[in-house]
Design an enzyme around this catalytic site. Structure first.
Site, PDB file in Angstrom:
ATOM      1  CG  HIS A 155      10.910  -0.539   7.107  1.00 21.02           C
ATOM      2  ND1 HIS A 155      11.105   0.560   6.762  1.00 21.02           N
ATOM      3  CD2 HIS A 155      11.680  -1.105   8.027  1.00 21.02           C
ATOM      4  CE1 HIS A 155      12.439   0.870   7.508  1.00 21.02           C
ATOM      5  NE2 HIS A 155      12.617  -0.132   8.258  1.00 21.02           N
ATOM      6  CB  SER A 276     -21.861  -1.866   0.629  1.00 18.59           C
ATOM      7  OG  SER A 276     -22.326  -1.816  -0.467  1.00 18.59           O
ATOM      8  CE  LYS A 282     -16.626  -3.741   1.739  1.00 14.75           C
ATOM      9  NZ  LYS A 282     -16.345  -2.768   0.637  1.00 14.75           N
ATOM     10  CD  GLU A 289     -13.022   3.828   5.143  1.00 16.55           C
ATOM     11  OE1 GLU A 289     -12.633   3.881   4.451  1.00 16.55           O
ATOM     12  OE2 GLU A 289     -13.811   2.957   5.620  1.00 16.55           O
TER      13      GLU A 289
END
Ligand code: ARG
Length: 463
Positions: A155, A276, A282, A289
């Site tokens: 979980h 970024s 970043k 992704e």
């Protein structure tokens, strides 16, 4: 003029022609188309249906076309509806009547089915190679990180400490099952439809076994209607791709989490991350992704083809022309995803201390503390209750089990002794779970041996 123009008085509408054409996507199977045509010509000559001279002219002409296609010099013409027509037209322009005899006893319907089966065989082989390569990288990472522990989750809550090697090997086994599905897709494609002609077979005395042998198929499809209308092997390929993409999306999701500031479990190599354009600090896990995101298009191709095939009456229907892009895209996308994943996991930095520190938080030792009592004679259910209360108490005090004194433990149960401290060490907790398939040190070492031998066996299945 289309090769079927005989019974038509009007040329096709230009837009309708473009709508109906498959030439662009067909280019991916030009090599297979030519191989199929050469095998067909050999067979026609062997059966005395065309002359040996014609067959030789056809083969020479097709080999020249193949070289031009490979070199990028072939003059594709958008006026051709598909690859079959493009190749045959150019061949006939060059060698005349012999070229026009190639299509004897054959149809584009068995031709495209043959091309696609040969293509699916190649695509499955590429996938199997990329799968094996990523699995080798996962084993290497597991070996490098044999002593690293992190929190195991259920979980997404801290559950029990596990070895990082064990965690990585879970993905190894998923990919091992994916290999089996890719191999099945290769087996599914392995039957020869050539000779089914348009749908009903032919009156020419063809020898289907000869083209089966020359093209390397293991069997000849026994029903001409099925041969020209079956695309199950592409469904099998896309299903194999979909399940594997789903597995990669799970690992990708973990990489996104692990590389976040909150987790900090891994640091991706600069070469496998992005920055970024506005936020100078970043370092983003874009590739993880993207692997996660590309699952959508891979699964989409499977669903798309299922729906395309649903309700199709026998035998060939033009709907089937729609089956190519999805299969090509799913296989190419997944092959890339497997490679990207390999690049990421074999170059990341594993932050072992951060993982170990987290493995000690969130009461991950609670089960072992309860087991301590159970081993001292308390029924496990009662032990669970006692430790549950200890956890509650700790939570109220903002403490962990490791902050409790022996007196605290003994107030909860006199069965606790000073050695209870030994149950609180995450590495010891993980290392001791040596049941077969467990996360224990010995069990994981044995698992690595098994993984390596499975990988060796699968390497032997590559084309
Ligand atoms: N371009 C077609 C396809 O990809 C080849 C078969 C066409 N056959 C036909 N009868 N129109 O499916």
């Amino acid at each position: 003029m289309a090769l079927w123009s005989g019974r038509f008085e009007e040329a096709p509408d230009a837009f309708a022609h473009r709508f109906g054409a498959s030439l662009e996507v067909d280019k991916a199977m030009a090599a297979q188309d030519i191989a199929g045509s050469i095998a067909h010509a050999h067979m026609l000559a062997a059966q005395g249906i065309i002359s040996g001279d014609d067959a030789r002219a056809i083969e020479e002409g097709l080999c020249a076309i193949r070289s031009e296609i490979e070199a990028g010099t072939f003059a594709w013409d958008a006026a051709d509806e598909d690859v079959h027509m493009a190749v045959e037209r150019v061949l006939t322009e060059r060698i005349g009547q012999a070229g026009a005899r190639l299509h004897t006893g054959r149809s584009r319907n068995d031709q495209v089915a043959t091309d696609l089966r040969l293509l699916a065989t190649d695509l499955s082989g590429q996938l199997m190679e990329a799968d094996v390569s990523l699995r080798a990288a996962l084993i290497a990472e597991a070996e490098k990180n044999a002593d690293v522990v992190l929190p195991g989750y259920t979980h997404l809550q801290h559950a029990q400490p596990v070895s990082f090697a064990h965690h990585l090997l879970a993905y190894y086994w998923m990919l091992t099952r994916d290999f089996m599905r890719m191999k099945f897709a290769r087996i599914a494609a392995d039957a020869n439809p050539l000779g089914a002609a348009a749908l009903a077979g032919t009156t020419y005395p063809i020898d289907r076994q000869q083209t089966t042998d020359e093209l390397g198929f293991s069997s000849t499809m026994p029903n001409s209607l099925d041969a020209v209308s079956d695309r199950d092997y592409l469904l099998d390929l896309e299903y194999a791709c979909s399940v594997c993409a789903m597995h990669l999306s799970r690992l990708a999701e973990e990489i996104v989490l692990w590389s976040s500031t909150e987790f900090g479990f891994v640091t991706l190599a600069d070469a496998w991350s992005t920055g970024s354009s506005i936020m100078p600090q970043k370092k983003n896990p874009d590739f993880a992704e993207l692997v996660r995101g590309k699952t959508g298009r891979v699964v989409g191709s499977l669903v798309g083809l299922l729906v395309t095939c649903k309700g199709l009456p026998l035998a060939y229907n033009k709907d089937l022309q729609e089956c190519k892009e999805g299969a090509l895209d799913a296989a190419a996308t997944l092959t890339d995803c497997l490679r990207v994943m390999e690049g990421m996991v074999s170059t990341w930095t594993v932050n072992a201390e951060r993982m170990a520190a987290q493995a000690a938080t969130g009461f991950t030792a609670a089960t072992d503390v309860a087991d301590y009592l159970a081993k001292a004679g308390m029924p496990f259910r009662e032990a669970h209750e006692v430790v549950g209360k200890l956890v509650l108490d700790c939570e109220k005090r903002g403490a962990g089990l490791e902050d409790l004194t022996l007196e605290d433990f003994q107030a909860a149960s006199p069965l606790f002794g000073p050695d209870v401290v030994g149950t609180l060490n995450p590495a010891a907790i993980a290392g001791a779970r040596n049941s077969f398939g467990g996360t224990g040190t010995q069990a994981v070492a044995e698992q690595i041996v098994l993984a390596k031998s499975t990988l060796d066996k699968d390497k032997g299945q590559l084309g």
